[in-house]
Design an enzyme around this catalytic site. Structure first.
Site, mmCIF file in Angstrom:
data_model
loop_
_atom_site.group_PDB
_atom_site.id
_atom_site.type_symbol
_atom_site.label_atom_id
_atom_site.label_comp_id
_atom_site.label_asym_id
_atom_site.label_seq_id
_atom_site.Cartn_x
_atom_site.Cartn_y
_atom_site.Cartn_z
ATOM 1 N N ASP A 1 8.745 5.224 5.139
ATOM 2 C CA ASP A 1 8.606 5.770 3.776
ATOM 3 C C ASP A 1 9.902 6.373 3.251
ATOM 4 O O ASP A 1 9.958 6.774 2.089
ATOM 5 C CB ASP A 1 7.491 6.831 3.729
ATOM 6 C CG ASP A 1 6.131 6.210 3.975
ATOM 7 O OD1 ASP A 1 5.177 6.955 4.243
ATOM 8 O OD2 ASP A 1 6.033 4.962 3.934
ATOM 9 N N ARG B 1 -5.108 2.629 -1.191
ATOM 10 C CA ARG B 1 -5.265 2.166 0.199
ATOM 11 C C ARG B 1 -6.103 3.188 0.973
ATOM 12 O O ARG B 1 -6.899 2.829 1.833
ATOM 13 C CB ARG B 1 -3.869 2.050 0.802
ATOM 14 C CG ARG B 1 -3.805 1.950 2.294
ATOM 15 C CD ARG B 1 -3.947 0.574 2.775
ATOM 16 N NE ARG B 1 -3.872 0.510 4.231
ATOM 17 C CZ ARG B 1 -4.188 -0.577 4.926
ATOM 18 N NH1 ARG B 1 -4.611 -1.651 4.308
ATOM 19 N NH2 ARG B 1 -4.097 -0.602 6.235
ATOM 20 N N CYS C 1 -0.102 0.036 -2.362
ATOM 21 C CA CYS C 1 1.214 -0.507 -2.736
ATOM 22 C C CYS C 1 1.365 -1.930 -2.182
ATOM 23 O O CYS C 1 0.896 -2.244 -1.116
ATOM 24 C CB CYS C 1 2.328 0.340 -2.120
ATOM 25 S SG CYS C 1 2.564 1.895 -2.934
ATOM 26 N N LYS D 1 0.943 14.320 0.829
ATOM 27 C CA LYS D 1 -0.063 13.393 0.277
ATOM 28 C C LYS D 1 -0.778 12.660 1.416
ATOM 29 O O LYS D 1 -1.994 12.518 1.409
ATOM 30 C CB LYS D 1 0.623 12.375 -0.627
ATOM 31 C CG LYS D 1 -0.209 11.124 -0.907
ATOM 32 C CD LYS D 1 0.500 10.076 -1.713
ATOM 33 C CE LYS D 1 1.333 9.125 -0.942
ATOM 34 N NZ LYS D 1 0.630 7.947 -0.388
ATOM 35 N N ASN D 2 -0.007 12.236 2.419
ATOM 36 C CA ASN D 2 -0.581 11.394 3.476
ATOM 37 C C ASN D 2 -1.347 12.168 4.532
ATOM 38 O O ASN D 2 -1.893 11.576 5.462
ATOM 39 C CB ASN D 2 0.511 10.525 4.117
ATOM 40 C CG ASN D 2 0.977 9.445 3.148
ATOM 41 O OD1 ASN D 2 0.384 9.269 2.069
ATOM 42 N ND2 ASN D 2 2.043 8.769 3.479
ATOM 43 N N ARG E 1 -1.289 -5.447 4.168
ATOM 44 C CA ARG E 1 -2.149 -4.270 4.379
ATOM 45 C C ARG E 1 -3.536 -4.643 4.926
ATOM 46 O O ARG E 1 -4.570 -4.297 4.373
ATOM 47 C CB ARG E 1 -2.314 -3.451 3.095
ATOM 48 C CG ARG E 1 -1.080 -3.167 2.292
ATOM 49 C CD ARG E 1 0.012 -2.410 2.997
ATOM 50 N NE ARG E 1 -0.275 -1.044 3.330
ATOM 51 C CZ ARG E 1 -0.078 -0.016 2.490
ATOM 52 N NH1 ARG E 1 0.320 -0.237 1.283
ATOM 53 N NH2 ARG E 1 -0.309 1.238 2.895
ATOM 54 N N PRO E 2 -3.620 -5.385 6.029
ATOM 55 C CA PRO E 2 -4.934 -5.723 6.601
ATOM 56 C C PRO E 2 -5.654 -4.479 7.118
ATOM 57 O O PRO E 2 -5.043 -3.416 7.263
ATOM 58 C CB PRO E 2 -4.589 -6.665 7.745
ATOM 59 C CG PRO E 2 -3.192 -6.337 8.104
ATOM 60 C CD PRO E 2 -2.517 -5.873 6.847
ATOM 61 N N ILE E 3 -6.948 -4.599 7.397
ATOM 62 C CA ILE E 3 -7.704 -3.459 7.954
ATOM 63 C C ILE E 3 -8.434 -3.862 9.236
ATOM 64 O O ILE E 3 -9.365 -3.186 9.671
ATOM 65 C CB ILE E 3 -8.715 -2.892 6.927
ATOM 66 C CG1 ILE E 3 -9.676 -3.992 6.447
ATOM 67 C CG2 ILE E 3 -8.008 -2.203 5.766
ATOM 68 C CD1 ILE E 3 -10.877 -3.469 5.687
ATOM 69 N N ARG F 1 1.827 8.617 -8.160
ATOM 70 C CA ARG F 1 0.840 8.434 -7.091
ATOM 71 C C ARG F 1 1.134 9.414 -5.960
ATOM 72 O O ARG F 1 0.239 9.882 -5.271
ATOM 73 C CB ARG F 1 0.900 7.007 -6.546
ATOM 74 C CG ARG F 1 0.444 5.948 -7.516
ATOM 75 C CD ARG F 1 0.254 4.636 -6.822
ATOM 76 N NE ARG F 1 -0.522 4.840 -5.602
ATOM 77 C CZ ARG F 1 -0.472 4.019 -4.547
ATOM 78 N NH1 ARG F 1 0.283 2.956 -4.574
ATOM 79 N NH2 ARG F 1 -1.189 4.261 -3.469
HETATM 80 C C1 EPZ Z 1 0.110 4.948 6.158
HETATM 81 O O1 EPZ Z 1 -0.231 3.643 5.717
HETATM 82 C C2 EPZ Z 1 0.755 5.622 4.951
HETATM 83 N N1 EPZ Z 1 -0.197 5.666 3.845
HETATM 84 C C3 EPZ Z 1 2.000 4.838 4.507
HETATM 85 O O2 EPZ Z 1 2.611 5.564 3.447
HETATM 86 C C4 EPZ Z 1 2.973 4.769 5.687
HETATM 87 O O3 EPZ Z 1 4.091 3.995 5.307
HETATM 88 C C5 EPZ Z 1 2.267 4.122 6.882
HETATM 89 O O4 EPZ Z 1 1.078 4.888 7.217
HETATM 90 C C6 EPZ Z 1 3.159 4.059 8.112
HETATM 91 O O5 EPZ Z 1 3.625 5.322 8.427
HETATM 92 C C7 EPZ Z 1 -1.082 6.685 3.755
HETATM 93 O O6 EPZ Z 1 -1.118 7.560 4.609
HETATM 94 C C8 EPZ Z 1 -1.990 6.684 2.570
HETATM 95 P P1 EPZ Z 1 -0.336 1.610 9.138
HETATM 96 P P2 EPZ Z 1 -1.182 2.683 6.637
HETATM 97 O O7 EPZ Z 1 -1.767 1.355 9.371
HETATM 98 O O8 EPZ Z 1 -2.159 3.533 7.356
HETATM 99 C C9 EPZ Z 1 -0.427 -3.038 10.029
HETATM 100 C C10 EPZ Z 1 3.493 5.887 1.302
HETATM 101 O O9 EPZ Z 1 4.472 5.433 0.693
HETATM 102 N N2 EPZ Z 1 -1.893 -2.898 10.102
HETATM 103 O O10 EPZ Z 1 0.399 2.551 10.066
HETATM 104 O O11 EPZ Z 1 -1.660 1.597 5.781
HETATM 105 C C11 EPZ Z 1 0.123 -2.805 8.618
HETATM 106 O O12 EPZ Z 1 0.055 -3.997 7.855
HETATM 107 C C12 EPZ Z 1 2.632 4.961 2.136
HETATM 108 O O13 EPZ Z 1 3.137 7.099 1.292
HETATM 109 C C13 EPZ Z 1 -2.632 -3.974 10.572
HETATM 110 O O14 EPZ Z 1 -2.093 -5.027 10.917
HETATM 111 O O15 EPZ Z 1 -0.093 2.122 7.663
HETATM 112 C C14 EPZ Z 1 1.544 -2.382 8.894
HETATM 113 O O16 EPZ Z 1 2.346 -3.540 9.099
HETATM 114 C C15 EPZ Z 1 3.162 3.530 2.141
HETATM 115 N N3 EPZ Z 1 -3.988 -3.858 10.627
HETATM 116 C C16 EPZ Z 1 1.440 -1.612 10.218
HETATM 117 O O17 EPZ Z 1 0.187 -1.996 10.807
HETATM 118 C C17 EPZ Z 1 -4.633 -2.694 10.254
HETATM 119 O O18 EPZ Z 1 -5.885 -2.631 10.354
HETATM 120 C C18 EPZ Z 1 1.428 -0.109 10.038
HETATM 121 O O19 EPZ Z 1 0.420 0.202 9.104
HETATM 122 C C19 EPZ Z 1 -3.863 -1.610 9.786
HETATM 123 C C20 EPZ Z 1 -2.492 -1.729 9.715
#
Ligand code: EPZ
Length: 417
Positions: free
Chosen positions: A306, A92, A116, A22-23, A121-123, A398
């Site tokens: 995950d 997301r 979720c 999925k990811n 989940r900031p961007i 999902r």
């Molecule tokens: C992806 O989420 C996956 N989702 C998540 O899987 C997975 O847990 C995660 O990567 C980590 O491996 C999808 O691929 C759709 P991150 P993502 O950006 O991209 C912080 C599942 O169950 N952060 O690596 O959102 C964030 O808050 C889902 O399949 C910022 O601070 O994860 C987190 O603490 C859940 N600012 C950390 O970084 C940002 O702009 C890692 O998040 C982006 C993220």
């Protein structure tokens, strides 16, 4: 699907075919916006709500989609550069529309994404990366308005924090930028390698994906191509845990063992017998109770966040005391109250849970909170004594294709209410 009735105390054994990741599929769908060439994608997981929402978002901006066994995408007639709130808010992954629309058309208007509730989940890392590449970013009523005069410009970008999503956003924007972009401190997940392989199939110049430093030499335009999505390593890990917690023996077909090294080593520490082949993994825990583990989640190749909930369940019925520390998301232990309702002995201390293993869980009426917690509660129901009702299982579809059906084939007794 909103509620499951699960007859417990089962031994889960047999063979299961793993679906596409999925990811990897979600970002790759959105990356198709980068090109006008026709695309074919194989091994896209079926009937996942997140995938269906992503396809609806693509159709909304003008992408033509035909989905039989293979997914055919024709992004040549995109004529809308924004996306509707009710769809964006559901996933997301919708954030990954921003960079491709901006890079190809010079403009994009996207609402802040959903996802979720496992953290804030900031961007910011996504947006800061695009700004460094020359984008202008404004906000209006929960909406991101991005634009650039001419092309984005390649830059050296040092990620202040490892982020899968932001690495994907920047990598996709850089494929059409002028010059070279270097993403330093990049995320190394196998899904990122798969996305880079897909983009290179379309004519991008990306090297280093899967390492801490990714180099992208921008091109004027991309072409079409065919791609096969990698297997889902998290679904694989979930089924391996299903065998490990139920004294079962399960073989996962159509998977990639090298994406799960850290996870397999932990399962061996728990006492499982693991055999692997080119595209299969077998876990045998027959007549054995697992030993408790100490786990700390981390970005790849560390232990995947995950699979944190699934291994927390393993610890609840293991011999001894186990700990799990979550370092990626700040609110990813919501589900432990439900496991405690089932008789698990768990204490939460900051970002660590300590489990005191008990031989058996007891059935209960439990509620899902997010995707991976849902799979964990379903597995808990399969091994608990009695009949467990799992509520709010819409989270499950999902990210897991036919999860109850695949488990029933392994000896579970799950009815959809
Ligand atoms: C992806 O989420 C996956 N989702 C998540 O899987 C997975 O847990 C995660 O990567 C980590 O491996 C999808 O691929 C759709 P991150 P993502 O950006 O991209 C912080 C599942 O169950 N952060 O690596 O959102 C964030 O808050 C889902 O399949 C910022 O601070 O994860 C987190 O603490 C859940 N600012 C950390 O970084 C940002 O702009 C890692 O998040 C982006 C993220």
């Amino acid at each position: 699907m909103n509620k499951l009735c699960i007859e417990g105390d089962k031994n889960l054994s047999g063979s299961v075919t793993i679906s596409g990741a999925k990811n990897a599929a979600l970002p790759i769908l959105f990356m198709s916006i980068l090109t006008e060439g026709k695309i074919q994608i194989k091994n896209v997981p079926k009937n996942l709500t997140d995938i269906n929402i992503a396809l609806k978002l693509l159709v909304y901006v003008g992408v033509k989609i035909t989905y039989k066994k293979i997914l055919f995408i024709d992004p040549s007639s995109i004529n809308v550069f924004c996306a509707p709130y009710h769809l964006i808010k559901k996933i997301r992954a919708s954030i990954w529309m921003l960079a491709p629309l901006l890079a190809r058309f010079g403009k994009a208007k996207i609402f802040l994404p959903g996802g979720c509730k496992i953290g804030s989940r900031p961007i910011d890392l996504h947006l800061n990366g695009l700004i460094k590449l020359g984008a202008k970013i404004n906000f209006k009523n929960d909406c991101i308005i991005a634009s650039v005069q001419g092309r984005l410009k390649g830059k050296y970008i040092l990620m202040e924090k490892i982020s899968v999503g932001a690495t994907i956003t920047i990598m996709s924007a850089a494929t059409l930028a002028q010059g070279i972009t270097i993403i330093d401190n990049a995320a190394c997940e196998p899904e990122i390698v798969d996305i880079a392989k897909f983009l290179n199939t379309l004519g991008a110049n990306i090297i280093g994906a899967g390492s801490k430093k990714i180099y992208i030499k921008g091109v004027i335009k991309l072409t079409g191509g065919t791609h096969q999505i990698i297997p889902d390593r998290i679904e694989t890990g979930t089924f391996l845990v299903a065998a490990a917690i139920s004294k079962g023996c399960i073989i996962c077909h159509n998977t990639e063992p090298k994406h799960l090294t850290n996870v397999l080593l932990k399962l061996i520490d728990a006492g499982a017998k693991i055999q692997i082949g080119k595209n299969w993994i077998k876990l045998d825990m027959r007549d054995k109770r697992p030993k408790a583990l100490n786990i700390r989640t981390a970005p790849y190749p560390g232990f995947p966040t995950d699979l944190q909930a699934q291994f927390a369940l393993l610890n609840t019925i293991s011999l001894g005391i186990g700990t799990i520390t979550e370092t990626v998301f700040e609110n990813r232990f919501i589900y432990i109250s439900e496991l405690i309702n089932m008789g698990a002995k768990i204490i939460l201390k900051n970002n660590t849970i300590i489990s005191y293993g008990t031989p058996k869980l007891l059935s209960s009426n439990v509620f899902c909170s997010d995707l991976r917690a849902s799979a964990t509660l379903v597995l808990a129901g399969c091994i608990a004594l009695g009949v467990t009702i799992v509520n709010k299982t819409y989270h499950l579809i999902r990210g897991y294709e036919s999860f109850p059906k695949k488990l029933n084939k392994l000896g579970a007794d799950i009815k959809i209410l």
